[in-house]
Design an enzyme around this catalytic site. Sequence first.
Site, mmCIF file in Angstrom:
data_model
loop_
_atom_site.group_PDB
_atom_site.id
_atom_site.type_symbol
_atom_site.label_atom_id
_atom_site.label_comp_id
_atom_site.label_asym_id
_atom_site.label_seq_id
_atom_site.Cartn_x
_atom_site.Cartn_y
_atom_site.Cartn_z
ATOM 1 N N PRO A 291 -54.207 19.079 1.431
ATOM 2 C CA PRO A 291 -54.321 17.623 1.511
ATOM 3 C C PRO A 291 -53.031 16.935 1.101
ATOM 4 O O PRO A 291 -52.372 17.337 0.147
ATOM 5 C CB PRO A 291 -55.455 17.306 0.534
ATOM 6 C CG PRO A 291 -55.511 18.475 -0.388
ATOM 7 C CD PRO A 291 -55.131 19.659 0.451
ATOM 8 N N GLU A 292 -52.675 15.912 1.848
ATOM 9 C CA GLU A 292 -51.481 15.136 1.531
ATOM 10 C C GLU A 292 -51.904 13.802 0.918
ATOM 11 O O GLU A 292 -53.090 13.565 0.673
ATOM 12 C CB GLU A 292 -50.634 14.959 2.793
ATOM 13 C CG GLU A 292 -50.145 16.291 3.361
ATOM 14 C CD GLU A 292 -49.192 16.139 4.540
ATOM 15 O OE1 GLU A 292 -48.627 15.041 4.713
ATOM 16 O OE2 GLU A 292 -49.005 17.115 5.287
ATOM 17 N N LYS B 23 -49.926 13.735 -5.249
ATOM 18 C CA LYS B 23 -51.121 14.432 -4.777
ATOM 19 C C LYS B 23 -52.051 14.813 -5.926
ATOM 20 O O LYS B 23 -52.931 15.659 -5.762
ATOM 21 C CB LYS B 23 -50.709 15.680 -3.992
ATOM 22 C CG LYS B 23 -49.817 15.375 -2.795
ATOM 23 C CD LYS B 23 -49.328 16.646 -2.116
ATOM 24 C CE LYS B 23 -48.305 16.330 -1.023
ATOM 25 N NZ LYS B 23 -47.787 17.562 -0.373
ATOM 26 N N ARG C 55 -42.041 25.945 7.030
ATOM 27 C CA ARG C 55 -43.087 25.039 7.491
ATOM 28 C C ARG C 55 -42.848 24.648 8.943
ATOM 29 O O ARG C 55 -41.715 24.534 9.394
ATOM 30 C CB ARG C 55 -43.131 23.777 6.629
ATOM 31 C CG ARG C 55 -43.460 24.044 5.179
ATOM 32 C CD ARG C 55 -43.600 22.748 4.419
ATOM 33 N NE ARG C 55 -43.868 22.965 3.015
ATOM 34 C CZ ARG C 55 -44.136 21.995 2.152
ATOM 35 N NH1 ARG C 55 -44.147 20.736 2.568
ATOM 36 N NH2 ARG C 55 -44.375 22.271 0.886
#
Length: 296
Positions: free
Chosen positions: A2-3, A58, A286
């Site tokens: 989750p960002e 976060k 990434r």
Amino acid sequence: MPELPEVETVKRGLAPAIEGALLVRAELRRPDLRFPFPENFAAAVSGRRILALSRRAKYLMIDLEGGDVIVAHLGMSGSFRIEAGAQPAAPGEFHHPRGKDEKHDHVIFHLDGGSGQMRVIYNDPRRFGFMDLARRDTIAEHAYFRDLGEEPTGNALDAAYLAARLAGKSQPLKTALLDQRTIAGLGNIYVCEALWRSGLSPNRAAGTLVDKRGRPKQALLALVEAIRAVIADAIAAGGSSLKDHIQADGSLGYFQHAFSVYDRAGEACRKPGCDGTVTRIVQAGRSTFHCPRCQK
């Protein structure tokens, strides 16, 4: 993982249910998550009233009376759900995969709130999340927070701030933006989207957005506007539901339907007048999605 928009959605879903409630008892079903729980964690938080729920980058922060703060990170698969009486609800739930197995319920907060007793349950199949305890009066100096950059949701993120952070940097722009010391909470999905909106290549040297006097170039002004807009749009949409996110009421976030480049490798670029194709490359381990034709 989750960002920021997803964690913000969790916060907004949980806060109305838990703020003001008495944390009667904390139940730990294992001694650790990603890291061991602090010594006497359950006893330290039990019997305290929850004053506020907030977010930094976060991280979720649960302020307790007496000045302690529960710091929680959802990791890759963490979820919070609320069970009140016989009717389960799912504020701020994340899941991986979809659905829950109670054997992964690792922490249960037993609460007494305005609407009666409830349980806030933390479920985490992969156990990359963690919880810690900090003091509110020194939290800015805590190891989790002391090096974080400005939030992309506030007025502090402007072109002058970002110019000071990027000046002289030869590393790729996307890599620089993912550094949490530059912008707190900004993650892979939304960096890809912001770079596309602003027409900037993820491979461009970060320092090229700053002139010799350290002032932001026009491209940097456009980037700041794009970052703020992408984050605001994602929060309004309830985040992005790939495999990790569901909204507070159990419905899915829908910002993924507005992705322009992320996870769209091989598709035509959506920018009007561009005949390029979205390409996937790998940067620092990434996936990066961009249009080589219109992003310079």
